[in-house]
Design an enzyme around this catalytic site. Sequence first.
Site, PDB file in Angstrom:
ATOM      1  N   ASP A 106       0.824  -1.215   0.000  1.00 32.28           N
ATOM      2  CA  ASP A 106       0.000   0.000   0.000  1.00 32.28           C
ATOM      3  C   ASP A 106       0.860   1.267   0.000  1.00 32.28           C
ATOM      4  O   ASP A 106       1.989   1.266   0.471  1.00 32.28           O
ATOM      5  CB  ASP A 106      -0.921  -0.014   1.236  1.00 32.28           C
ATOM      6  CG  ASP A 106      -2.086   0.961   1.101  1.00 32.28           C
ATOM      7  OD1 ASP A 106      -2.395   1.379  -0.028  1.00 32.28           O
ATOM      8  OD2 ASP A 106      -2.673   1.310   2.145  1.00 32.28           O
ATOM      9  N   HIS A 116       2.233   3.076  -8.976  1.00 30.17           N
ATOM     10  CA  HIS A 116       2.005   1.652  -9.268  1.00 30.17           C
ATOM     11  C   HIS A 116       3.167   1.091 -10.092  1.00 30.17           C
ATOM     12  O   HIS A 116       3.641  -0.006  -9.821  1.00 30.17           O
ATOM     13  CB  HIS A 116       0.687   1.458 -10.025  1.00 30.17           C
ATOM     14  CG  HIS A 116      -0.524   1.919  -9.254  1.00 30.17           C
ATOM     15  ND1 HIS A 116      -0.697   1.634  -7.921  1.00 30.17           N
ATOM     16  CD2 HIS A 116      -1.617   2.638  -9.628  1.00 30.17           C
ATOM     17  CE1 HIS A 116      -1.852   2.172  -7.509  1.00 30.17           C
ATOM     18  NE2 HIS A 116      -2.428   2.786  -8.525  1.00 30.17           N
ATOM     19  N   LEU A 159       9.990 -21.120  -4.757  1.00 30.85           N
ATOM     20  CA  LEU A 159       9.004 -20.272  -4.081  1.00 30.85           C
ATOM     21  C   LEU A 159       7.641 -20.346  -4.774  1.00 30.85           C
ATOM     22  O   LEU A 159       7.559 -20.341  -6.004  1.00 30.85           O
ATOM     23  CB  LEU A 159       9.511 -18.822  -4.124  1.00 30.85           C
ATOM     24  CG  LEU A 159       8.558 -17.738  -3.616  1.00 30.85           C
ATOM     25  CD1 LEU A 159       8.610 -17.644  -2.105  1.00 30.85           C
ATOM     26  CD2 LEU A 159       8.911 -16.379  -4.207  1.00 30.85           C
TER      27      LEU A 159
END
Length: 246
Positions: free
Chosen positions: A24, A41, A135
């Site tokens: 955020d 972004h 991962l």
Amino acid sequence: MENNTEKHGVDLSLIPSHIAVIMDGNGRWAKKRGMERVHGHNEGVVSAREIIEASVELGVRYVTLYVFSKENWNRPEFEVNCLMALLVSTILKEIDSLMEKKIRVLPIGEINDLPDDARESLKEVVAKTSGNKGLTLMLAISYSGREEIISAVNKILSSGKRTVSEDDFGTYLYAGGIPDPELLIRTGGEMRISNFLLWQTAYTEFYSTDVFWPDFRKKDFYNAIIDYQNRERRFGKISEQLEEEK
Ligand code: IPE
Ligand code: IPE
Ligand code: MG
């Protein structure tokens, strides 16, 4: 000190197996610089790459990134379109590097709500990386924790089951069988869960930092893990019991 048991100050014997991140602060980061929100972004992609890289280096098994919430559909159309375009371009750009790092991508959320190109590129990266054993990178896209729970309940009802255990219930979630996150990081300073992983975070350690996501780098990630490693996870017990169990 760098040795076998410690890296960047992180204790390698206490690495969380699953770290979730609420990325955020992109808009505020851009605004502070007099730029449009979408620049935040774009820059946030760099942070995501760093955190994925650091997770691979430290041996974290699962990372869940909150990419786009169900509520985020209510943002101005221009921003939503930019985010969707960024999703597509990032996936296409990163696919080779994901393969190289043996990362498996798993989306969680209502993927069918995405525009065709975003859904297709997501499907492509999921299919291409499905055999990777490193991962597991979960991308929460068009995600709502409540919706995930309700959709699990509906799947259970349509299977004909009348009762389920907690473990059973977990298998009906978007990514059934993935361990709960031990650590949830939120950047941008807010102290709320914003409908993220409501079921899975029942006992997750929460770490909030004022750093905006586009400024979040490996060093900040290590600091979050070090903070986690200094917590006492009591699970309802008292300290003395934990000492006895050691
Ligand atoms: C997080 O940053 C990215 C998404 C929610 C997609 P924000 O865009 O929410 O940035 P702030 O919170 O407005 O600064
Ligand atoms: C949460 O951030 C969603 C993502 C990071 C993708 P928001 O910025 O949308 O959260 P609220 O609305 O401030 O709670
Ligand atoms: Mg925000």
